[in-house]
Design a protein around this motif. Structure first.
Motif, PDB file in Angstrom:
ATOM      1  N   ASP A   1       0.785  -1.144  -0.137  1.00 58.52           N
ATOM      2  CA  ASP A   1      -0.073   0.077   0.258  1.00 58.52           C
ATOM      3  C   ASP A   1       0.830   1.225   0.054  1.00 58.52           C
ATOM      4  OD1 ASP A   1      -2.223  -1.447  -0.246  1.00 58.52           O
ATOM      5  OD2 ASP A   1      -2.571  -1.278   2.074  1.00 58.52           O
ATOM      6  N   THR A   2       1.887   1.258   0.712  1.00 56.36           N
ATOM      7  CA  THR A   2       2.845   2.302   0.924  1.00 56.36           C
ATOM      8  C   THR A   2       3.478   2.680  -0.426  1.00 56.36           C
ATOM      9  OG1 THR A   2       3.253   2.109   3.189  1.00 56.36           O
ATOM     10  CG2 THR A   2       5.051   3.288   1.954  1.00 56.36           C
ATOM     11  N   LEU A   3       3.775   1.524  -1.277  1.00 53.38           N
ATOM     12  CA  LEU A   3       4.608   1.694  -2.605  1.00 53.38           C
ATOM     13  C   LEU A   3       3.565   1.986  -3.518  1.00 53.38           C
ATOM     14  CD1 LEU A   3       6.481  -1.638  -2.445  1.00 53.38           C
ATOM     15  CD2 LEU A   3       7.427   0.573  -2.212  1.00 53.38           C
ATOM     16  N   LYS A   4       2.202   1.784  -3.272  1.00 53.89           N
ATOM     17  CA  LYS A   4       1.439   2.365  -4.518  1.00 53.89           C
ATOM     18  C   LYS A   4       0.951   3.637  -4.065  1.00 53.89           C
ATOM     19  CE  LYS A   4      -1.222  -2.175  -4.683  1.00 53.89           C
ATOM     20  NZ  LYS A   4      -2.386  -3.105  -4.564  1.00 53.89           N
ATOM     21  N   PHE A   5       0.920   4.313  -2.784  1.00 50.96           N
ATOM     22  CA  PHE A   5       0.815   5.467  -2.591  1.00 50.96           C
ATOM     23  C   PHE A   5       1.966   6.459  -3.021  1.00 50.96           C
ATOM     24  CE2 PHE A   5       2.128   8.885   0.583  1.00 50.96           C
ATOM     25  CZ  PHE A   5       1.053   9.912   0.468  1.00 50.96           C
ATOM     26  N   LEU A   6       3.281   5.974  -2.953  1.00 53.60           N
ATOM     27  CA  LEU A   6       4.216   6.844  -3.562  1.00 53.60           C
ATOM     28  C   LEU A   6       4.231   6.734  -4.859  1.00 53.60           C
ATOM     29  CD1 LEU A   6       7.118   5.494  -1.059  1.00 53.60           C
ATOM     30  CD2 LEU A   6       5.716   7.694  -1.046  1.00 53.60           C
ATOM     31  N   LYS A   7       3.788   6.093  -5.631  1.00 53.03           N
ATOM     32  CA  LYS A   7       3.599   5.861  -7.191  1.00 53.03           C
ATOM     33  C   LYS A   7       2.548   6.732  -7.486  1.00 53.03           C
ATOM     34  CE  LYS A   7       3.194   2.838 -11.054  1.00 53.03           C
ATOM     35  NZ  LYS A   7       3.130   1.351 -11.610  1.00 53.03           N
ATOM     36  N   LYS A   8       1.487   6.976  -6.922  1.00 55.06           N
ATOM     37  CA  LYS A   8       0.300   7.603  -7.290  1.00 55.06           C
ATOM     38  C   LYS A   8       0.703   9.287  -6.974  1.00 55.06           C
ATOM     39  CE  LYS A   8      -4.580   8.312  -5.791  1.00 55.06           C
ATOM     40  NZ  LYS A   8      -5.649   7.983  -4.956  1.00 55.06           N
ATOM     41  N   ILE A   9       1.395   9.672  -5.944  1.00 53.25           N
ATOM     42  CA  ILE A   9       1.947  10.895  -5.822  1.00 53.25           C
ATOM     43  C   ILE A   9       3.155  11.411  -6.678  1.00 53.25           C
ATOM     44  CG2 ILE A   9       0.821  10.888  -3.584  1.00 53.25           C
ATOM     45  CD1 ILE A   9       3.633  11.200  -2.358  1.00 53.25           C
ATOM     46  N   GLY A  10       3.722  10.404  -7.334  1.00 54.88           N
ATOM     47  CA  GLY A  10       4.848  10.665  -8.141  1.00 54.88           C
ATOM     48  C   GLY A  10       6.189  10.787  -7.508  1.00 54.88           C
ATOM     49  N   ALA A  11       6.121  10.105  -6.517  1.00 54.91           N
ATOM     50  CA  ALA A  11       7.755  10.021  -5.870  1.00 54.91           C
ATOM     51  C   ALA A  11       8.379   8.871  -6.088  1.00 54.91           C
ATOM     52  CB  ALA A  11       7.441  10.218  -4.217  1.00 54.91           C
ATOM     53  N   GLU A  12       8.686   8.998  -7.374  1.00 57.99           N
ATOM     54  CA  GLU A  12       9.136   7.585  -8.015  1.00 57.99           C
ATOM     55  C   GLU A  12      10.706   7.266  -7.542  1.00 57.99           C
ATOM     56  OE1 GLU A  12       8.738   4.133 -10.077  1.00 57.99           O
ATOM     57  OE2 GLU A  12       7.244   5.685  -9.434  1.00 57.99           O
ATOM     58  N   ASP A  13      11.363   8.002  -7.414  1.00 56.61           N
ATOM     59  CA  ASP A  13      12.827   7.785  -6.905  1.00 56.61           C
ATOM     60  C   ASP A  13      12.662   7.179  -5.348  1.00 56.61           C
ATOM     61  OD1 ASP A  13      14.193   8.507  -9.213  1.00 56.61           O
ATOM     62  OD2 ASP A  13      14.690  10.432  -8.476  1.00 56.61           O
ATOM     63  N   PHE A  14      11.887   7.985  -4.477  1.00 57.05           N
ATOM     64  CA  PHE A  14      11.633   7.584  -3.150  1.00 57.05           C
ATOM     65  C   PHE A  14      11.018   6.182  -3.194  1.00 57.05           C
ATOM     66  CE2 PHE A  14       9.368   8.770   1.019  1.00 57.05           C
ATOM     67  CZ  PHE A  14      10.504   8.133   1.651  1.00 57.05           C
ATOM     68  N   ARG A  15       9.991   5.905  -4.107  1.00 52.02           N
ATOM     69  CA  ARG A  15       9.427   4.590  -4.220  1.00 52.02           C
ATOM     70  C   ARG A  15      10.276   3.505  -4.625  1.00 52.02           C
ATOM     71  NH1 ARG A  15       7.037   0.701  -7.265  1.00 52.02           N
ATOM     72  NH2 ARG A  15       8.168   1.392  -8.816  1.00 52.02           N
ATOM     73  N   LYS A  16      11.245   3.912  -5.535  1.00 53.50           N
ATOM     74  CA  LYS A  16      12.215   2.698  -5.828  1.00 53.50           C
ATOM     75  C   LYS A  16      13.151   2.443  -4.766  1.00 53.50           C
ATOM     76  CE  LYS A  16      12.121   3.898 -11.071  1.00 53.50           C
ATOM     77  NZ  LYS A  16      13.172   4.235 -11.899  1.00 53.50           N
ATOM     78  N   THR A  17      13.546   3.268  -4.066  1.00 49.21           N
ATOM     79  CA  THR A  17      14.272   3.037  -3.033  1.00 49.21           C
ATOM     80  C   THR A  17      13.905   2.163  -1.861  1.00 49.21           C
ATOM     81  OG1 THR A  17      15.653   5.151  -3.128  1.00 49.21           O
ATOM     82  CG2 THR A  17      15.723   4.128  -1.083  1.00 49.21           C
ATOM     83  N   LEU A  18      12.554   2.387  -1.506  1.00 49.28           N
ATOM     84  CA  LEU A  18      11.958   1.655  -0.795  1.00 49.28           C
ATOM     85  C   LEU A  18      11.417   0.250  -1.191  1.00 49.28           C
ATOM     86  CD1 LEU A  18       9.309   4.100   1.352  1.00 49.28           C
ATOM     87  CD2 LEU A  18      11.746   3.571   1.612  1.00 49.28           C
ATOM     88  N   LYS A  19      11.223   0.372  -2.304  1.00 52.34           N
ATOM     89  CA  LYS A  19      11.096  -0.982  -3.059  1.00 52.34           C
ATOM     90  C   LYS A  19      12.214  -1.904  -3.246  1.00 52.34           C
ATOM     91  CE  LYS A  19       8.475  -3.770  -6.145  1.00 52.34           C
ATOM     92  NZ  LYS A  19       9.605  -4.794  -6.606  1.00 52.34           N
ATOM     93  N   MET A  20      13.298  -1.441  -3.096  1.00 56.30           N
ATOM     94  CA  MET A  20      14.514  -2.013  -3.090  1.00 56.30           C
ATOM     95  C   MET A  20      14.714  -2.674  -1.748  1.00 56.30           C
ATOM     96  SD  MET A  20      18.230  -0.644  -3.440  1.00 56.30           S
ATOM     97  CE  MET A  20      18.301   0.501  -1.864  1.00 56.30           C
ATOM     98  N   GLN A  21      14.142  -2.205  -0.744  1.00 55.87           N
ATOM     99  CA  GLN A  21      14.221  -2.835   0.656  1.00 55.87           C
ATOM    100  C   GLN A  21      13.075  -3.981   0.655  1.00 55.87           C
ATOM    101  OE1 GLN A  21      16.381  -2.272   2.722  1.00 55.87           O
ATOM    102  NE2 GLN A  21      17.274  -0.325   1.664  1.00 55.87           N
ATOM    103  N   TYR A  22      12.011  -3.686  -0.084  1.00 57.53           N
ATOM    104  CA  TYR A  22      10.934  -4.660  -0.080  1.00 57.53           C
ATOM    105  C   TYR A  22      11.476  -6.056  -0.825  1.00 57.53           C
ATOM    106  CZ  TYR A  22       6.575  -6.965  -1.700  1.00 57.53           C
ATOM    107  OH  TYR A  22       5.437  -8.172  -1.822  1.00 57.53           O
ATOM    108  N   ASP A  23      12.172  -5.727  -1.818  1.00 56.27           N
ATOM    109  CA  ASP A  23      12.681  -6.696  -2.740  1.00 56.27           C
ATOM    110  C   ASP A  23      13.780  -7.630  -1.914  1.00 56.27           C
ATOM    111  OD1 ASP A  23      11.071  -6.171  -4.752  1.00 56.27           O
ATOM    112  OD2 ASP A  23      12.675  -5.026  -5.796  1.00 56.27           O
ATOM    113  N   LYS A  24      14.550  -6.872  -1.075  1.00 54.04           N
ATOM    114  CA  LYS A  24      15.706  -7.672  -0.416  1.00 54.04           C
ATOM    115  C   LYS A  24      14.973  -8.546   0.496  1.00 54.04           C
ATOM    116  CE  LYS A  24      19.466  -6.327   2.686  1.00 54.04           C
ATOM    117  NZ  LYS A  24      20.024  -5.189   3.415  1.00 54.04           N
ATOM    118  N   ARG A  25      13.856  -8.273   1.293  1.00 51.46           N
ATOM    119  CA  ARG A  25      13.452  -8.894   2.329  1.00 51.46           C
ATOM    120  C   ARG A  25      12.370  -9.763   2.101  1.00 51.46           C
ATOM    121  NH1 ARG A  25      15.533  -4.109   3.782  1.00 51.46           N
ATOM    122  NH2 ARG A  25      16.996  -4.063   5.599  1.00 51.46           N
TER     123      ARG A  25
END
Length: 282
Positions: free
Chosen positions: A249-273
């Motif tokens: 839900d957090t990743l979807k929210f960041l995508k929706k508001i256009g915070a793409e670099d921020f979302r990718k960084t958090l997505k990296m933590q999601y992918d890792k774990r």
């Protein structure tokens, strides 16, 4: 000695504001004590330093800007470059920042390690240099907090615990400045993930609680990263499905508001774990 720059900055501010050494005796700070501090021979206790700055109507940010002999702005600029490169996953730029600063002054070396620690593991000797520097810190200025925001999670658990205790004990001093709070949130976010990764549930929960105590009404994006870290905690220790849904839900929210670099960084933590865990368990 690390005390010197704090004393010199205080001296410069005292002269700038027209205060004598004896002007602080009413705060319980003797002239000799203040003189020793200004000459780098000793450190004032945090509460006395706080009271002395308040007497001069000097904010923590103003004091921090004086600490590095006018170099604070250039250091802050480099930290801004490091942050931008990290969120854009620009490893080449982080490597260049490391190379440009790794053979410079003590502060430049710490800047170099701050960049390097974001794209590869730091060797024990470099971590040791960071810890030796931070052990002498009693005032967490922009330079020190920026170090923590980038690589504070790389420190030993003993050092992290000391820093957490210090920041919490002097919380009222730091929480009133947005820039300080943002840097502290970034440090706390990474420390929560560090404790989750090491399986230390109690410490992870403790840092989540500390993080929530710092929140101010306008700290929206800081709430995002702390809640994101808490979602990992929920995933691993409370309810796997609920935690995963909150993360997505957090990743979807960041995508929706256009915070793409921020979302990718958090997505990296999601992918890792989580993504890799689920992928390999299939």
């Amino acid at each position: 000695m690390v005390y010197f720059k704090y004393g010199k900055a205080f001296h410069d501010l005292r002269i700038q504001h027209g205060f004598s050494l004896s002007a602080f005796e009413e705060l319980g700070i003797a002239k000799s004590t203040l003189s020793n501090f200004e000459n780098g021979k000793s450190m004032l206790s945090f509460d006395r330093l706080d009271f002395a700055l308040q007497k001069m109507n000097v904010s923590p940010l103003d004091y921090s800007l004086m600490i590095n002999n006018g170099e604070q702005d250039s250091y802050t600029s480099i930290f801004d470059e490091i942050e931008k490169a990290y969120y854009q996953r620009n490893i080449k730029q982080l490597q260049e920042i490391y190379q440009e600063n790794s053979n410079g002054t003590k502060e430049q070396k710490l800047l170099a390690y701050s960049a390097k620690g974001l794209y590869q593991h730091l060797p024990a000797d470099e971590i040791g240099e960071i810890e030796d520097y931070l052990k002498g810190i009693q005032f967490w200025g922009l330079f020190e907090l920026s170090l923590l925001a980038n690589i504070g999670d790389k420190l030993s658990d003993t050092q992290i615990s000391y820093i957490l205790d210090d920041l919490l004990f002097n919380k009222i001093y730091y929480e009133n400045d947005l820039y300080y709070r943002v840097l502290i949130y970034r440090f706390l976010y990474k420390v929560i993930l560090h404790y989750i990764d090491s399986g230390n549930q109690n410490k992870a929960k403790e840092v989540i609680d500390i993080s929530q105590s710092y929140f101010m009404p306008g700290d929206v994006m800081s709430r995002v990263i702390i809640n994101y870290a808490e979602s990992f905690y929920i995933y691993f220790y409370i309810d796997e499905k609920k935690g995963k849904n909150q993360l997505l839900d957090t990743l979807k929210f960041l995508k929706k508001i256009g915070a793409e670099d921020f979302r990718k960084t958090l997505k990296m933590q999601y992918d890792k774990r989580i993504f890799r865990k689920n992928h390999f368990n299939k």
